[in-house]
Every structure is written in C-alpha cells, then in structure tokens.
Design a protein around this motif. Structure first.
Motif, PDB file in Angstrom:
ATOM      1  N   LEU A 313      -5.731  -5.899  -9.418  1.00 54.16           N
ATOM      2  CA  LEU A 313      -5.589  -4.896  -8.369  1.00 54.16           C
ATOM      3  C   LEU A 313      -4.520  -5.317  -7.366  1.00 54.16           C
ATOM      4  O   LEU A 313      -3.694  -4.507  -6.945  1.00 54.16           O
ATOM      5  CB  LEU A 313      -6.925  -4.684  -7.660  1.00 54.16           C
ATOM      6  CG  LEU A 313      -6.942  -3.663  -6.515  1.00 54.16           C
ATOM      7  CD1 LEU A 313      -6.506  -2.284  -6.995  1.00 54.16           C
ATOM      8  CD2 LEU A 313      -8.329  -3.595  -5.884  1.00 54.16           C
ATOM      9  N   LYS A 314      -4.510  -6.590  -6.999  1.00 50.72           N
ATOM     10  CA  LYS A 314      -3.529  -7.089  -6.036  1.00 50.72           C
ATOM     11  C   LYS A 314      -2.105  -6.951  -6.572  1.00 50.72           C
ATOM     12  O   LYS A 314      -1.163  -6.666  -5.813  1.00 50.72           O
ATOM     13  CB  LYS A 314      -3.829  -8.557  -5.704  1.00 50.72           C
ATOM     14  CG  LYS A 314      -3.007  -9.127  -4.551  1.00 50.72           C
ATOM     15  CD  LYS A 314      -3.361  -8.473  -3.230  1.00 50.72           C
ATOM     16  CE  LYS A 314      -2.594  -9.087  -2.083  1.00 50.72           C
ATOM     17  NZ  LYS A 314      -2.888  -8.402  -0.787  1.00 50.72           N
ATOM     18  N   ARG A 315      -1.928  -7.107  -7.878  1.00 54.70           N
ATOM     19  CA  ARG A 315      -0.605  -6.943  -8.485  1.00 54.70           C
ATOM     20  C   ARG A 315      -0.080  -5.516  -8.343  1.00 54.70           C
ATOM     21  O   ARG A 315       1.127  -5.281  -8.423  1.00 54.70           O
ATOM     22  CB  ARG A 315      -0.657  -7.318  -9.973  1.00 54.70           C
ATOM     23  CG  ARG A 315      -0.993  -8.784 -10.237  1.00 54.70           C
ATOM     24  CD  ARG A 315      -0.966  -9.081 -11.724  1.00 54.70           C
ATOM     25  NE  ARG A 315      -1.639 -10.331 -12.037  1.00 54.70           N
ATOM     26  CZ  ARG A 315      -1.603 -10.925 -13.235  1.00 54.70           C
ATOM     27  NH1 ARG A 315      -0.913 -10.350 -14.228  1.00 54.70           N
ATOM     28  NH2 ARG A 315      -2.241 -12.055 -13.451  1.00 54.70           N
ATOM     29  N   GLU A 316      -0.979  -4.575  -8.147  1.00 51.08           N
ATOM     30  CA  GLU A 316      -0.591  -3.172  -7.997  1.00 51.08           C
ATOM     31  C   GLU A 316      -0.049  -2.858  -6.604  1.00 51.08           C
ATOM     32  O   GLU A 316       0.599  -1.836  -6.402  1.00 51.08           O
ATOM     33  CB  GLU A 316      -1.798  -2.261  -8.271  1.00 51.08           C
ATOM     34  CG  GLU A 316      -2.252  -2.220  -9.723  1.00 51.08           C
ATOM     35  CD  GLU A 316      -1.454  -1.220 -10.543  1.00 51.08           C
ATOM     36  OE1 GLU A 316      -0.856  -0.307  -9.954  1.00 51.08           O
ATOM     37  OE2 GLU A 316      -1.453  -1.353 -11.786  1.00 51.08           O
ATOM     38  N   GLU A 317      -0.322  -3.732  -5.650  1.00 49.40           N
ATOM     39  CA  GLU A 317      -0.046  -3.405  -4.247  1.00 49.40           C
ATOM     40  C   GLU A 317       1.416  -3.032  -4.008  1.00 49.40           C
ATOM     41  O   GLU A 317       1.711  -2.064  -3.292  1.00 49.40           O
ATOM     42  CB  GLU A 317      -0.431  -4.577  -3.343  1.00 49.40           C
ATOM     43  CG  GLU A 317      -0.351  -4.258  -1.868  1.00 49.40           C
ATOM     44  CD  GLU A 317      -0.947  -5.363  -1.012  1.00 49.40           C
ATOM     45  OE1 GLU A 317      -1.719  -5.061  -0.097  1.00 49.40           O
ATOM     46  OE2 GLU A 317      -0.631  -6.554  -1.280  1.00 49.40           O
ATOM     47  N   ALA A 318       2.329  -3.784  -4.597  1.00 47.93           N
ATOM     48  CA  ALA A 318       3.754  -3.528  -4.365  1.00 47.93           C
ATOM     49  C   ALA A 318       4.197  -2.172  -4.907  1.00 47.93           C
ATOM     50  O   ALA A 318       5.231  -1.640  -4.493  1.00 47.93           O
ATOM     51  CB  ALA A 318       4.590  -4.642  -4.984  1.00 47.93           C
ATOM     52  N   GLU A 319       3.409  -1.603  -5.825  1.00 47.43           N
ATOM     53  CA  GLU A 319       3.785  -0.335  -6.462  1.00 47.43           C
ATOM     54  C   GLU A 319       3.188   0.882  -5.761  1.00 47.43           C
ATOM     55  O   GLU A 319       3.441   2.019  -6.172  1.00 47.43           O
ATOM     56  CB  GLU A 319       3.329  -0.347  -7.928  1.00 47.43           C
ATOM     57  CG  GLU A 319       3.843  -1.533  -8.746  1.00 47.43           C
ATOM     58  CD  GLU A 319       5.355  -1.568  -8.814  1.00 47.43           C
ATOM     59  OE1 GLU A 319       5.976  -0.488  -8.926  1.00 47.43           O
ATOM     60  OE2 GLU A 319       5.922  -2.680  -8.725  1.00 47.43           O
ATOM     61  N   ILE A 320       2.381   0.661  -4.711  1.00 49.94           N
ATOM     62  CA  ILE A 320       1.719   1.785  -4.043  1.00 49.94           C
ATOM     63  C   ILE A 320       2.685   2.427  -3.055  1.00 49.94           C
ATOM     64  O   ILE A 320       2.981   1.866  -1.993  1.00 49.94           O
ATOM     65  CB  ILE A 320       0.443   1.334  -3.308  1.00 49.94           C
ATOM     66  CG1 ILE A 320      -0.517   0.648  -4.286  1.00 49.94           C
ATOM     67  CG2 ILE A 320      -0.243   2.546  -2.657  1.00 49.94           C
ATOM     68  CD1 ILE A 320      -1.752   0.069  -3.631  1.00 49.94           C
ATOM     69  N   THR A 321       3.212   3.569  -3.420  1.00 49.81           N
ATOM     70  CA  THR A 321       4.136   4.306  -2.554  1.00 49.81           C
ATOM     71  C   THR A 321       3.756   5.778  -2.547  1.00 49.81           C
ATOM     72  O   THR A 321       3.120   6.279  -3.476  1.00 49.81           O
ATOM     73  CB  THR A 321       5.590   4.169  -3.039  1.00 49.81           C
ATOM     74  OG1 THR A 321       5.680   4.683  -4.383  1.00 49.81           O
ATOM     75  CG2 THR A 321       6.045   2.707  -3.014  1.00 49.81           C
ATOM     76  N   PHE A 322       4.180   6.472  -1.481  1.00 51.88           N
ATOM     77  CA  PHE A 322       3.858   7.879  -1.340  1.00 51.88           C
ATOM     78  C   PHE A 322       5.096   8.658  -0.896  1.00 51.88           C
ATOM     79  O   PHE A 322       5.951   8.136  -0.175  1.00 51.88           O
ATOM     80  CB  PHE A 322       2.733   8.077  -0.321  1.00 51.88           C
ATOM     81  CG  PHE A 322       1.476   7.341  -0.664  1.00 51.88           C
ATOM     82  CD1 PHE A 322       0.654   7.776  -1.681  1.00 51.88           C
ATOM     83  CD2 PHE A 322       1.118   6.179   0.032  1.00 51.88           C
ATOM     84  CE1 PHE A 322      -0.509   7.088  -2.011  1.00 51.88           C
ATOM     85  CE2 PHE A 322      -0.029   5.490  -0.284  1.00 51.88           C
ATOM     86  CZ  PHE A 322      -0.843   5.940  -1.313  1.00 51.88           C
TER      87      PHE A 322
END
Length: 476
Positions: A313-322
């Motif tokens: 889940l933490k690896r996903e953080e950089a990809e969270i954009t809106f």
C-alpha cells in the motif's frame, strides 16, 4: 517482469469492463440476501474470466464463489455487493437527489468493494496461469454484510475452511491498513404478547405489549451505565401493535443489536438484555420470546500479513494523484457536510486505519497519503462479518480513498461518489495492493508459516466458535 508490473497491467487491461460491472451493481442496488441481479452479474463476470463457479453456497441464494487453479496455497478474496435501504442518490452531483424516494443505494460503496476484490482475484488468476504456478484463487461472493452477517453464515457451513489466507478492503476517505479489532454482535428480535381491550371502557382487561417494549427499552437504557466503554446496544421498534390509541396493543416487537469487544462479553450482555425483557413481561403481565437473526465475531487481524500488505500500500502513495475536476467535485461534497461531521472526520477515520496521523489529510478534499501502520490496540466501534473469516484463516484488510475526506459511510454523499473517477482509482489501488500481497505470500513460504503460526497461537488461547446457532437462517 516483476509481479507488480504484471498485476498493474492486467488490472488496467480489465478496468473498462470492470467499471461497467461496478456501474451495473450501482444501478441495481439490492439489500441483504436479495442481491439477485448483482450476484447474477458477478457470476457471469467470473465465468467470462475463466473461473469455475459454484452457486447457492451455504444454502444462500445470492452467495457464490469462483475458483481457479489447484493445489496450495489457497488464496481468498472477499467480495460484498449489497446496498442499503433509503440511500438512493443520483451519482455525480453534490446535492441530495434520490433516484427513487426511499429507494436503495450504495451508501457503503459495496459496488466498489465487490469489484475491487474481483479485480484482485482476476489478476492473481492470470499470474498463476501465465507462470504455470500451483495455487488456487477463490473469489467469494458474500451477500448480506449490512445487517445480515452473510460471511458468518458461510463460515458456519465451512465455506472458508480450506483457505490459507484471505483479503478484503473497504471504500473509505483514506488509505490505510484496517488493523483495528472490531466489535462482535448479536441481532435479536424480542416479541411481546399481551391482551387487547377497549382502552377507555375496559382498560383493566388489557395487558399492553407496547408497554412491555417501552419498559424494556427503559431498562436497557439504565443498563448502559453498567457496560464497558466500548460496548454498544441499539434498538428499533418494529411493531407498535397498531395505530388505534383506544385499543390496548396485544402485540409489539423490538429489534436489538448488541455489541462488545469479544464474543464472550457480547453473549453476557445478551443474557442481561434477555433478563430485562423478562422483567418487562412480568411488570406488564405479558409473554415474551426472542429470535436471534444474526451475529458476528470480533475481527482478529493477522499482523504478519498486515505488515506485507502495508508495504505494498505504501508503494502506491507516490502514484495517488487527482485531476482538478476530481478535487473540485470532492470539495463540493465536503461543503455539504455539517461542522460536526468535518470536525469528527479524523476520529471517524481511526476505524479505517488512521490511528496516529489523521491530521495528514486536513485541508485536503481527497486523501493522497497512506497512513502509518501502527498497532495501538484501539477498537473500531463497529462490526463486520469479515471477522468470522479472520478466525478461520489469516486475514488482512485495507481501506482505499474512494470518497472525499470526512464523508461518513451510510450517507447520500457516499452514494453520490460511488461512480466517480476517483472512486474507481481507489478501487483499483486496493485491487493492486491485495493482488501483489497475495503473490508475495505465494512466493514466501517462510512468511506463510509465520502467518499460520500467529493464527494458530490465537486459536490456542481462544478457539473459534461460530456465533450463529445452527437453527438460524439468513433473513432479508
């Protein structure tokens, strides 16, 4: 190719199709154990994706499973798809606008939950097939989570007994590991039988069942002072005995939901509530009976599995954009919330895993962070039937941001965001995390052994006992 890239590509390639399935379920909101359209659609999707499907699982019309592969490990993904009554809402608008007055709606995001778990199951199935690996992946269609405890009924029938580990997730305003224990519960209907009479001409002949319900409710309210801080008791009067005040009501019913941190404490509270009902019957010279409708255990998280799912889940953080459009719509939703809802958002999100750093999201209409994984011993003051799966096999859950920060579950605002582009982003984030964790464990026998040892140690201290009696059947 690393499994993360493989999983991402598979899920992306299926996204358009799966969005359509999620939309279909959103547009056909069905409440507990009545999810005939939704279950049919999911079964068709599983067959389309190459799963072998078993229907009417645990003798529940809308329960099913899709299986692929053979041998060990056996990996489970839990999918919910039931809606809530009274939460009908037009999607994509930030004002209360029911599609059908009083109609059902996906105010808990289960049109997302079921598809996110399905996407994860499909990705792991494709990974097993592409790499010619031994292992079995099972998608469980679990109906009636909302007030029905479908998984608990399924667990009672041994549906999850062969699993080596299982995953679930929940739509939420945040991204986190759902590491908190939950409350066990019993849902019980109490009936009172009295004697009708003319309320003015011969009141001495009447024995009011409604009086008994009212006295019971008062008695339970006095009991609240003498429960543990985390215990909860709620009730709803189902039958007041009629609408004529000049008739002594001979029949009345009240539904109780009794919760506590452990199944043992919940049962003890249940026994106390039963005594109060008996006391109310004695005071009114009526008769009382009770009917258990459903129950579920307290959630027992597997910390070894949680540590791994947090890493992915933490690896996903950089990809969270809106996009700007997504942020604007989310802000419009935030603007509809009351001051108390906004002020209580951080505390509310402790249930979803933001136990120490909820302030990370303050001022943001949508969460673009992953909250720290910190085991604190806090209890989520709610219940889930995922709990009964967690007593059968090592289980981990995450939350993924599919709604504006501060959005309470079981509201029209939650329904309004159910088909938003950022809701789908969160759904696929959860799918990738669950699928990657599943594959990671598949390749790490040492970790799997640690997970099982942890699980077995807990069972040694407290063996699992399904809380629903054998003679109780699911009720719509």
């Amino acid at each position: 190719m690393k499994h993360e890239e493989f999983i991402k590509d598979i899920i992306e390639s299926k996204s358009k199709f799966l969005n359509e399935v999620s939309t279909y379920i959103f547009e056909h909101p069905e409440t507990r154990f009545q999810e005939y359209n939704s279950s049919k659609k999911l079964i068709e999707t599983l067959k389309h994706e190459g799963f072998e499907v078993e229907e009417n699982v645990a003798n529940i019309d809308t329960a099913f499973l899709g299986k692929f592969g053979s041998g060990k490990p056996v990996i489970g993904f839990l999918g919910e798809f039931d809606a809530l009554s009274g939460l009908s809402q037009e999607p994509g608008i930030a004002e209360h606008s029911p599609i059908e007055d009083g109609g059902n709606g996906h105010g808990c995001g289960h049109n997302l939950l079921g598809i996110g778990s399905l996407a994860a199951a499909i990705a792991v199935k494709e990974y097993l097939e592409a790499n010619n690996l031994e292992g079995t992946v099972i998608y469980y269609g679990t109906p009636g989570e909302e007030g029905g405890s479908g998984k608990t009924f399924m667990s009672r029938e041994g549906v999850f007994d062969d699993l080596d580990y299982a995953f679930c997730w929940h739509p939420a305003p945040i991204n986190a590991v759902m590491m908190n224990k939950t409350l066990a519960n019993y849902q019980v209907k109490f009936k009172f039988k009295g004697t009708s009479a003319h309320a003015a001409q011969s009141p001495e002949l009447g024995r009011s069942a409604l009086d008994a319900v009212e006295l019971m409710n008062v008695g339970v309210n006095y009991m609240r002072e003498h429960m543990s801080d985390t215990a909860r008791v709620h009730y709803a009067v189902l039958n007041t005995g009629g609408t004529s005040p000049n008739v002594v009501q001979s029949d009345a019913e009240v539904l109780y939901l009794i919760r506590a941190e452990t199944l043992k404490e919940t049962r003890e509270l249940f026994e106390r509530v039963k005594k109060i009902a008996q006391g109310a019957a004695l005071m009114t010279e009526t008769e009382t009976s009770f009917e258990i409708q459903k129950a579920c255990s307290d959630y027992e998280p597997n910390r070894a599995l949680e540590a791994v799912i947090y890493d992915y889940l933490k690896r996903e953080e950089a990809e969270i954009t809106f996009t700007d459009e997504e942020l604007k719509f989310a802000q419009k939703i935030v603007d509809t919330l009351s001051d108390s809802e906004k002020e209580g958002a951080i505390k509310a999100n402790e249930s979803f895993g933001a136990v120490v750093d909820g302030e990370k999201v303050i001022g943001k209409p949508l969460s673009d962070v992953v909250h720290d994984y910190v085991v604190t011993g806090k209890v989520m003051l709610g219940s889930t039937d995922v709990a009964d799966v967690s007593w059968v096999t090592p289980t981990a859950q995450i939350s993924a941001a599919t709604s504006a920060f501060g959005t309470p579950l079981h509201t029209w605002q939650m329904t309004a965001q159910g088909l938003s582009s950022y809701a789908f982003k969160g759904m696929y984030r959860a799918a990738r995390v669950m699928a990657n964790t599943a594959v990671h464990v598949l390749h790490d026998e040492t970790l799997l052994s640690e997970m099982k040892e942890e699980h077995e140690e807990k069972l040694k201290k407290q063996p699992y006992e399904n809380p629903i009696p054998k003679d109780v059947n699911p009720q719509p």
